[in-house]
Design an enzyme around this catalytic site. Structure first.
Site, PDB file in Angstrom:
ATOM      1  N   LYS A   1       0.857  -1.184   0.000  1.00 59.31           N
ATOM      2  CA  LYS A   1       0.000   0.000   0.000  1.00 59.31           C
ATOM      3  C   LYS A   1       0.892   1.232   0.000  1.00 59.31           C
ATOM      4  O   LYS A   1       1.927   1.257   0.675  1.00 59.31           O
ATOM      5  CB  LYS A   1      -0.868   0.014   1.270  1.00 59.31           C
ATOM      6  CG  LYS A   1      -2.106   0.854   1.156  1.00 59.31           C
ATOM      7  CD  LYS A   1      -3.286   0.057   0.636  1.00 59.31           C
ATOM      8  CE  LYS A   1      -4.534   0.874   0.576  1.00 59.31           C
ATOM      9  NZ  LYS A   1      -5.681   0.122   0.082  1.00 59.31           N
TER      10      LYS A   1
ATOM     11  N   GLY B   1     -20.070   7.072  -0.884  1.00 55.84           N
ATOM     12  CA  GLY B   1     -18.986   7.468  -1.780  1.00 55.84           C
ATOM     13  C   GLY B   1     -19.039   6.622  -3.038  1.00 55.84           C
ATOM     14  O   GLY B   1     -20.096   6.150  -3.454  1.00 55.84           O
ATOM     15  N   ASN B   2     -17.869   6.419  -3.632  1.00 56.89           N
ATOM     16  CA  ASN B   2     -17.812   5.685  -4.907  1.00 56.89           C
ATOM     17  C   ASN B   2     -18.423   4.297  -4.780  1.00 56.89           C
ATOM     18  O   ASN B   2     -19.157   3.847  -5.653  1.00 56.89           O
ATOM     19  CB  ASN B   2     -16.357   5.578  -5.365  1.00 56.89           C
ATOM     20  CG  ASN B   2     -15.792   6.948  -5.696  1.00 56.89           C
ATOM     21  OD1 ASN B   2     -16.490   7.794  -6.252  1.00 56.89           O
ATOM     22  ND2 ASN B   2     -14.549   7.185  -5.333  1.00 56.89           N
ATOM     23  N   VAL B   3     -18.102   3.595  -3.695  1.00 52.39           N
ATOM     24  CA  VAL B   3     -18.622   2.237  -3.535  1.00 52.39           C
ATOM     25  C   VAL B   3     -20.036   2.252  -2.962  1.00 52.39           C
ATOM     26  O   VAL B   3     -20.934   1.578  -3.475  1.00 52.39           O
ATOM     27  CB  VAL B   3     -17.702   1.386  -2.622  1.00 52.39           C
ATOM     28  CG1 VAL B   3     -18.261  -0.023  -2.495  1.00 52.39           C
ATOM     29  CG2 VAL B   3     -16.289   1.340  -3.163  1.00 52.39           C
TER      30      VAL B   3
ATOM     31  N   GLY C   1     -22.048   5.664   4.423  1.00 50.77           N
ATOM     32  CA  GLY C   1     -21.118   6.238   3.447  1.00 50.77           C
ATOM     33  C   GLY C   1     -21.590   6.030   2.023  1.00 50.77           C
ATOM     34  O   GLY C   1     -21.728   4.893   1.568  1.00 50.77           O
TER      35      GLY C   1
ATOM     36  N   TYR D   1     -22.457   4.389  -2.928  1.00 49.80           N
ATOM     37  CA  TYR D   1     -23.556   4.827  -3.803  1.00 49.80           C
ATOM     38  C   TYR D   1     -23.876   3.742  -4.849  1.00 49.80           C
ATOM     39  O   TYR D   1     -25.056   3.427  -5.097  1.00 49.80           O
ATOM     40  CB  TYR D   1     -23.209   6.147  -4.490  1.00 49.80           C
ATOM     41  CG  TYR D   1     -24.455   6.916  -4.889  1.00 49.80           C
ATOM     42  CD1 TYR D   1     -25.004   7.865  -4.031  1.00 49.80           C
ATOM     43  CD2 TYR D   1     -25.108   6.659  -6.093  1.00 49.80           C
ATOM     44  CE1 TYR D   1     -26.169   8.545  -4.372  1.00 49.80           C
ATOM     45  CE2 TYR D   1     -26.269   7.330  -6.441  1.00 49.80           C
ATOM     46  CZ  TYR D   1     -26.792   8.280  -5.581  1.00 49.80           C
ATOM     47  OH  TYR D   1     -27.952   8.943  -5.915  1.00 49.80           O
TER      48      TYR D   1
HETATM   49  P1  NAD Z   1     -15.119   7.411  -0.811  1.00 49.41           P
HETATM   50  O1  NAD Z   1     -14.151   8.336  -0.204  1.00 49.41           O
HETATM   51  O2  NAD Z   1     -15.566   7.630  -2.219  1.00 49.41           O
HETATM   52  O3  NAD Z   1     -16.454   7.345   0.084  1.00 49.41           O
HETATM   53  C1  NAD Z   1     -16.500   7.419   1.476  1.00 49.41           C
HETATM   54  C2  NAD Z   1     -17.822   8.113   1.824  1.00 49.41           C
HETATM   55  O4  NAD Z   1     -18.042   8.009   3.225  1.00 49.41           O
HETATM   56  C3  NAD Z   1     -17.840   9.598   1.462  1.00 49.41           C
HETATM   57  O5  NAD Z   1     -19.015   9.894   0.734  1.00 49.41           O
HETATM   58  C4  NAD Z   1     -17.827  10.293   2.832  1.00 49.41           C
HETATM   59  O6  NAD Z   1     -18.503  11.541   2.806  1.00 49.41           O
HETATM   60  C5  NAD Z   1     -18.558   9.263   3.663  1.00 49.41           C
HETATM   61  N1  NAD Z   1     -18.330   9.382   5.101  1.00 49.41           N
HETATM   62  C6  NAD Z   1     -17.235   9.847   5.749  1.00 49.41           C
HETATM   63  N2  NAD Z   1     -17.433   9.795   7.085  1.00 49.41           N
HETATM   64  C7  NAD Z   1     -18.656   9.267   7.283  1.00 49.41           C
HETATM   65  C8  NAD Z   1     -19.424   8.947   8.418  1.00 49.41           C
HETATM   66  N3  NAD Z   1     -18.968   9.161   9.672  1.00 49.41           N
HETATM   67  N4  NAD Z   1     -20.663   8.422   8.266  1.00 49.41           N
HETATM   68  C9  NAD Z   1     -21.153   8.208   7.026  1.00 49.41           C
HETATM   69  N5  NAD Z   1     -20.465   8.476   5.900  1.00 49.41           N
HETATM   70  C10 NAD Z   1     -19.236   9.003   6.031  1.00 49.41           C
HETATM   71  O7  NAD Z   1     -14.488   5.944  -0.644  1.00 49.41           O
HETATM   72  P2  NAD Z   1     -14.900   4.639  -1.431  1.00 49.41           P
HETATM   73  O8  NAD Z   1     -13.972   4.430  -2.570  1.00 49.41           O
HETATM   74  O9  NAD Z   1     -16.374   4.581  -1.653  1.00 49.41           O
HETATM   75  O10 NAD Z   1     -14.491   3.533  -0.334  1.00 49.41           O
HETATM   76  C11 NAD Z   1     -15.284   3.360   0.829  1.00 49.41           C
HETATM   77  C12 NAD Z   1     -14.591   2.372   1.761  1.00 49.41           C
HETATM   78  O11 NAD Z   1     -14.401   1.133   1.081  1.00 49.41           O
HETATM   79  C13 NAD Z   1     -13.195   2.809   2.230  1.00 49.41           C
HETATM   80  O12 NAD Z   1     -12.998   2.319   3.536  1.00 49.41           O
HETATM   81  C14 NAD Z   1     -12.262   2.087   1.274  1.00 49.41           C
HETATM   82  O13 NAD Z   1     -10.994   1.845   1.856  1.00 49.41           O
HETATM   83  C15 NAD Z   1     -13.031   0.785   1.075  1.00 49.41           C
HETATM   84  N6  NAD Z   1     -12.714   0.130  -0.195  1.00 49.41           N
HETATM   85  C16 NAD Z   1     -12.887   0.794  -1.364  1.00 49.41           C
HETATM   86  C17 NAD Z   1     -12.597   0.134  -2.561  1.00 49.41           C
HETATM   87  C18 NAD Z   1     -12.808   0.805  -3.889  1.00 49.41           C
HETATM   88  O14 NAD Z   1     -12.811   0.099  -4.924  1.00 49.41           O
HETATM   89  N7  NAD Z   1     -13.004   2.112  -3.939  1.00 49.41           N
HETATM   90  C19 NAD Z   1     -12.131  -1.201  -2.546  1.00 49.41           C
HETATM   91  C20 NAD Z   1     -11.989  -1.841  -1.313  1.00 49.41           C
HETATM   92  C21 NAD Z   1     -12.265  -1.165  -0.131  1.00 49.41           C
END
Ligand code: NAD
Length: 364
Positions: free
Chosen positions: A80, A182-184, A180, A186
């Site tokens: 990482k 975010g990307n995942v 949350g 939603y």
């Molecule tokens: P992201 O940053 O796009 O989304 C995170 C979301 O969580 C944001 O919309 C943020 O506003 C929200 N958030 C922050 N604090 C919060 C709270 N206290 N309560 C509710 N919502 C809150 O990240 P992502 O890419 O969607 O990833 C989400 C999680 O999944 C992370 O922990 C990441 O490490 C994990 N993950 C992501 C991927 C990937 O493909 N993107 C793969 C494996 C694991």
């Protein structure tokens, strides 16, 4: 470079400094294991209180990637990158180009991609300096692009399997609390809505939360109300460490299955969930869809091959739950032990790959 170029005995964790003050680059690349192949894991771009916190996060995340990649059946080790987000103005493309040069110096031992705080545009800047990067716009028929939709797909399929196992029913008519958007998160909501699930959501970005209410008929809750909401499933998709004594005590859901990394505050929280009759689907098993797509891109697999491998996540979860049941073990510990066995039995490597020494790997 094939994975057979990597040494069988390279188990030593290394933490490489990456630094280019003129570009605003400061951070580390942590490599946890190369036993199964080059270390793969995304690049996190975040603000840390101090250097010790940044390094600790990088090491913990790199170890998680070793386990995730092993359980996903990928020929990849775990690593990482964690970069300190500068205060004030900075040139993003320049910073990520400098990071790309640091990745290049590791000679293919580390493959990067998006993580929290980084985007496809950042990876495009990295790709100007190294080929050891994924998460780039896909070529026709090839895997690639933003890993998040693939992560969401894997979590969704795993959740279907977990709900079937726990309640003997499908997701239709069930209630899922998603933390949350975010990307995942939603993308997961879209899949759940399509499957007929009802949604509780918590998200601090008001415009995104309102969009989910309008698009999916979701009920918006304050973050601290989500754990005690009357849901069947909790899907943590924001932060790590959200399952601890306090939240587990009030949890109504009987399934936990979400994308966030390191959901358990401590390993003992797996037993706490099991004692309350909660099926915990281990985070790094169910959120592997994104890294499978990243691996497919890097190793030149087709998008069909990536999809088939992502679809196996549900079966892998069922196998893990069977093992945990028969061993009488919490699911998190069963997953750790399964991953360690896979890594220990890793393929023999014949050639030593030259690796820069632990200390410094400046970007310039
Ligand atoms: P992201 O940053 O796009 O989304 C995170 C979301 O969580 C944001 O919309 C943020 O506003 C929200 N958030 C922050 N604090 C919060 C709270 N206290 N309560 C509710 N919502 C809150 O990240 P992502 O890419 O969607 O990833 C989400 C999680 O999944 C992370 O922990 C990441 O490490 C994990 N993950 C992501 C991927 C990937 O493909 N993107 C793969 C494996 C694991």
């Amino acid at each position: 470079m094939s994975s057979s170029d990597y040494p069988a005995h390279f188990e030593l964790e290394t933490v490489h400094e990456v630094s280019d003050p003129s570009a605003g680059l400061s951070g580390v690349i942590a490599i946890d294991s190369l036993r199964l192949g080059p270390a793969a894991g995304g690049c996190r771009f975040w603000r840390y209180a101090d250097r010790a916190a940044l390094v600790a996060d990088a090491r913990r995340l790199a170890e998680g990637m070793s386990y995730k990649n092993a359980l996903a059946g990928l020929p990849l080790g775990g690593g990482k990158a964690v970069l300190q987000r500068p205060h004030g103005e900075f040139d993003r493309a320049r910073l990520f180009a400098a990071f790309g040069r640091a990745v290049e110096k590791l000679g293919g031992n580390y493959v990067t991609a998006e993580d929290v705080g980084t985007s496809m545009a950042d990876m495009a800047a990295v790709a100007g300096a190294t080929d050891h990067v994924a998460g780039l716009p896909p070529a026709a028929g090839r895997a690639g692009g933003d890993p998040a939709p693939w992560t969401a797909r894997g979590v969704f399929l795993a959740m279907e399997a977990a709900v079937q196992r726990q309640f003997g029913s499908s997701l239709e008519g069930s209630t899922v609390a998603v933390q949350g958007l975010g990307n995942v998160g939603y993308a997961l909501c879209r899949l759940l809505h399509g499957a007929g699930a009802r949604l509780f959501v918590a998200e601090p970005r008001a415009e995104v939360a309102e969009r989910a209410v309008a698009e999916f008929g979701a009920t918006l809750l304050p973050a601290n109300a989500l754990f005690s909401a009357p849901a069947d499933v909790l899907a943590p998709c924001a932060l790590g460490g959200v399952l601890h004594e306090g939240t587990i005590a009030v949890l109504k859901a009987r399934v936990v299955c979400g994308a966030a990394n390191n959901q358990l505050a401590t390993p003992e929280d797996g037993a706490r969930l099991a004692d309350r009759g909660v099926l915990y689907a281990p985070d790094y098993l169910v959120n592997a869809g994104g890294i499978i797509n990243v691996a497919a891109e890097h190793l030149g697999w087709s998008s069909d091959e990536a999809a088939v491998r992502i679809d196996r996540i549900a079966q892998r979860l069922n196998d893990l739950l069977d093992q945990a049941d028969s061993a009488g073990m919490p699911t998190n510990l069963a997953a750790d032990s399964m991953a360690r066995e896979i890594i220990a039995a890793g393929p023999a490597r014949s050639h030593m790959q030259q690796m820069p020494s632990r200390a410094s790997c400046t970007a310039r």
